[in-house]
Design an enzyme around this catalytic site. Structure first.
Site, short mmCIF file in Angstrom:
data_model
loop_
_atom_site.label_atom_id
_atom_site.label_comp_id
_atom_site.label_asym_id
_atom_site.label_seq_id
_atom_site.Cartn_x
_atom_site.Cartn_y
_atom_site.Cartn_z
CG HIS A 140 -18.40 -1.52 13.44
ND1 HIS A 140 -18.71 -2.01 14.69
CD2 HIS A 140 -17.55 -2.44 12.89
CE1 HIS A 140 -18.06 -3.16 14.88
NE2 HIS A 140 -17.36 -3.43 13.81
N GLY A 180 -15.56 0.05 27.22
CA GLY A 180 -16.98 -0.17 26.93
C GLY A 180 -17.27 -1.05 25.75
CB CYS A 201 -30.71 7.34 -9.52
SG CYS A 201 -30.33 6.08 -8.28
P1 NAD Z 1 -21.89 -4.27 23.23
O1 NAD Z 1 -23.26 -3.73 23.24
O2 NAD Z 1 -21.67 -5.65 22.76
O3 NAD Z 1 -21.26 -4.20 24.71
C1 NAD Z 1 -21.34 -3.06 25.49
C2 NAD Z 1 -20.30 -3.17 26.60
O4 NAD Z 1 -20.32 -1.94 27.31
C3 NAD Z 1 -20.57 -4.29 27.61
O5 NAD Z 1 -19.37 -5.01 27.83
C4 NAD Z 1 -20.98 -3.53 28.88
O6 NAD Z 1 -20.58 -4.18 30.07
C5 NAD Z 1 -20.27 -2.22 28.70
N1 NAD Z 1 -20.85 -1.07 29.41
C6 NAD Z 1 -22.14 -0.86 29.74
N2 NAD Z 1 -22.25 0.33 30.37
C7 NAD Z 1 -21.02 0.87 30.44
C8 NAD Z 1 -20.49 2.08 30.97
N3 NAD Z 1 -21.26 2.99 31.56
N4 NAD Z 1 -19.15 2.30 30.85
C9 NAD Z 1 -18.35 1.38 30.25
N5 NAD Z 1 -18.79 0.22 29.73
C10 NAD Z 1 -20.11 -0.02 29.82
O7 NAD Z 1 -21.03 -3.22 22.43
P2 NAD Z 1 -19.81 -3.37 21.43
O8 NAD Z 1 -18.77 -4.27 22.02
O9 NAD Z 1 -19.44 -2.00 21.03
O10 NAD Z 1 -20.38 -4.16 20.16
C11 NAD Z 1 -21.65 -3.91 19.64
C12 NAD Z 1 -21.72 -3.27 18.27
O11 NAD Z 1 -22.81 -2.38 18.38
C13 NAD Z 1 -20.60 -2.41 17.83
O12 NAD Z 1 -20.25 -2.90 16.60
C14 NAD Z 1 -21.17 -1.00 17.63
O13 NAD Z 1 -20.91 -0.58 16.32
C15 NAD Z 1 -22.64 -1.15 17.70
N6 NAD Z 1 -23.39 -0.15 18.52
C16 NAD Z 1 -23.01 1.16 18.48
C17 NAD Z 1 -23.70 2.09 19.28
C18 NAD Z 1 -23.27 3.54 19.22
O14 NAD Z 1 -22.85 4.02 18.16
N7 NAD Z 1 -23.28 4.26 20.35
C19 NAD Z 1 -24.74 1.68 20.10
C20 NAD Z 1 -25.12 0.32 20.11
C21 NAD Z 1 -24.40 -0.59 19.29
ZN ZN Z 2 -28.75 6.92 -6.82
#
Ligand code: NAD
Ligand code: ZN
Length: 247
Positions: free
Chosen positions: A120, A188, A151
């Site tokens: 992403h 996660g 620009c």
């Molecule tokens: P999501 O928010 O949909 O799900 C998070 C998952 O992590 C859940 O299943 C939850 O149970 C689990 N979780 C919570 N705490 C945890 C821990 N300590 N250890 C392991 N698992 C744990 O996240 P997703 O599936 O990645 O999808 C959401 C979208 O959000 C992605 O596309 C991502 O790009 C974006 N996002 C990125 C960030 C980042 O860069 N850190 C933060 C928030 C969202």
């Molecule tokens: Zn530009």
């Protein structure tokens, strides 16, 4: 479905090719809230207002204000945790060929992972919506929002907003890893955001073992060969330790 960390470590150690797919959950212990679930960003911000490309096009200053808040509250301060470090260690030992991450926080690279596919995109770089010129994040002036290019065009981070396609190279390489790997370690992710969520399914269809690490059951849990329930930091650390016995 199995729950033994030791048995999962054996599968990883014996795999000719193992890859990891990570989501927001792996960075929770670094202080970055996930999207969904308790404390998730979507309890505070409506995703269609703040995470859709149409919203960004219409109200870049509004989306930038939220991005800036998330950046200063969390992303900017976050450091890799034991799970990021554990995956980097697995790669160093030759037990992991790549990390495919949905995260935009750069923490896998900070932890020392080398083969990282940013599915992403990343907050680490930006470009102009009009002339497409790249803009290194450090040089961006955030005093007035939205930040602008020389620009006059609006600058945007190189992340994939909802409504946008996954970068072709990342999509192709990830799908190739999914088809070729013998094991996929899914850490996660709620496995609700497509097409990332299909990668473990592709891997499974091509004969790979699916090892899920998550404190909660997800849509993937029933198709997983291993469900290691718990926080990423503790479980990945234990997997790395358990690998020693099988290498
Ligand atoms: P999501 O928010 O949909 O799900 C998070 C998952 O992590 C859940 O299943 C939850 O149970 C689990 N979780 C919570 N705490 C945890 C821990 N300590 N250890 C392991 N698992 C744990 O996240 P997703 O599936 O990645 O999808 C959401 C979208 O959000 C992605 O596309 C991502 O790009 C974006 N996002 C990125 C960030 C980042 O860069 N850190 C933060 C928030 C969202
Ligand atoms: Zn530009």
């Amino acid at each position: 479905m199995q729950t033994s960390i030791d048995a999962a470590a054996r599968v990883l150690a014996r795999a000719n090719m193992a890859v990891a797919l990570t989501g927001a959950g792996i960075s929770v212990e670094s202080g970055i809230p996930p999207f969904r679930g308790k404390g998730g960003l979507w309890e505070r911000f409506d995703p269609m207002t703040y995470a859709h490309i149409d919203a960004f096009r219409r109200h870049p200053e509004k989306v930038w204000t939220v991005l800036l808040k998330v950046l200063s509250d969390t992303l900017g301060k976050a450091r890799p945790n034991a799970a990021h470090r554990g995956l980097a260690e697995m790669e160093r030992r030759g037990c992991l060929q790549a990390v495919i991450t949905q995260n935009v926080d750069g923490l896998h690279q900070d932890a020392g992972s080398r083969e990282v596919i940013e599915f992403h995109g990343s907050m680490a770089s930006h470009h102009c919506m009009d002339c497409h010129q790249a803009a290194p994040s450090a040089t961006i002036d955030l005093a007035d929002l939205p930040p602008r290019c020389d620009c006059g065009g609006v600058l945007r981070p190189d992340i994939v907003f909802f409504g946008e396609a996954i970068p072709t190279a990342a999509l192709q390489r990830s799908a190739q890893f999914a088809r070729m790997c013998d094991a996929i370690l899914v850490v996660g992710t709620s496995a609700t955001v497509e097409p990332a969520a299909t990668l473990p399914r592709i891997a499974k269809q091509h004969g790979a073992s699916v090892i899920e690490v998550n404190p909660e059951p997800t849509y993937l849990t029933t198709l997983s060969d291993f469900s290691l329930m718990g926080a990423a930091g503790a479980i990945v650390s234990r997997l790395v330790t358990a690998l020693d016995a099988h290498l």
